[in-house]
Design an enzyme around this catalytic site. Structure first.
Site: not given
Ligand code: NAP
Length: 242
Positions: A12, A152
């Site tokens: 995706r 992150y």
């Protein structure tokens, strides 16, 4: 253009858009994800509908044994890779002090160790051919850091440093390594934003909107077509945000 391309994390979002772009350009496309078998099968259908050969392999690229199996399947079906797009990644929002040890390990494995695993396995074939392209999908947070996304940010900062260093290591073998540091791109990764948070974010972005996955795909493709003297660059795609 008949090249073998692996796009990790392509069930995706940005990875899917990149897979469809290379399919349209006539490449053999290897798609991958960790868990969503159905989504991967649906991307495979779209790639094949564009007339391209497609190999779909479910594998956790944060896991070295899965990566070894992934590359065995690629070499068995298509032969060595010409282009590696390290796109797979996950994000986690929250204070660093609230992050579990296991969550840190999983994020670093998916976002940074995955890049090492796939590069290590792709490079020997590229060195033999004395050509190859590696593009790492990074983030602007790897450039400047984000509160509540410290892990992150660290993982993407690592990807940026790896990109610059590996580019130097591989330039003598005519292999180019670059990164695209995305700003806010409209994918599932940002679906957690409430309508109000989304609006506030858009007001911070000079372009006044999020980027589209297809724009990231276009840039990635152009980078793999760019002169071979372009290497070691971390290019921001962020609508002027950072
Ligand atoms: P997404 O819609 O959440 O898609 C992530 C893809 O990666 C999915 O196919 C997912 O499949 C796969 N994946 C995650 N971990 C994996 C693993 N360990 N092994 C194999 N596949 C894995 O995210 P996206 O927005 O397209 O993000 C793609 C890349 O762009 C990521 O590296 C992300 O950090 C970066 N990026 C995105 C944005 C943004 O605003 N969207 C901004 C900056 C950077 P499964 O769920 O099945 O594992």
């Amino acid at each position: 253009m008949s090249k073998n391309v692996l796009i990790t994390g392509s069930s995706r979002g940005i990875g899917e858009a990149i897979a469809l772009k290379y399919a349209r350009e006539g490449c053999q496309v290897v798609i991958n994800c960790r868990s969503s078998e159905q989504a991967l099968a649906s991307v495979q259908k779209k790639v094949e509908a564009l007339g391209a050969r497609c190999l779909a392999v479910r594998a956790d690229v944060g896991n070295r044994n899965d990566c070894i199996r992934l590359f065995q399947e690629i070499e068995g079906s298509f032969g060595p890779l010409d282009i590696l797009i390290n796109n797979a990644g996950i994000s986690q929002i929250g204070l660093l002090q609230d992050m579990e040890f296991e969550e840190w390990d999983q994020l670093i494995a998916s976002n940074l160790s995955s890049v090492f695993h796939c590069c290590k396995l792709a490079i020997p074939g590229m060195v033999r051919k004395q050509c190859g392209k590696i593009i790492n999908i990074s983030s602007v947070w790897g450039v400047c850091g984000a509160s509540c996304e410290a892990a992150y940010s660290a993982s993407k900062g690592g990807v940026n440093a790896l990109t610059r260093a590996l580019a130097k290591e591989l330039a003598p073998s005519n292999i180019q390594v670059n990164a695209v540091a995305c700003g806010a791109i409209d994918t599932d990764m940002n679906r957690f934003l409430s309508p109000g948070e989304r609006e506030a974010l858009l007001m911070e972005i000079p372009a006044g909107r999020m980027g589209r996955p297809e724009e990231a795909a276009e840039l990635v493709f152009r980078l793999t077509e760019a002169p071979s003297y372009l290497t070691g660059q971390v290019i921001r795609l962020d609508g002027g945000w950072i």
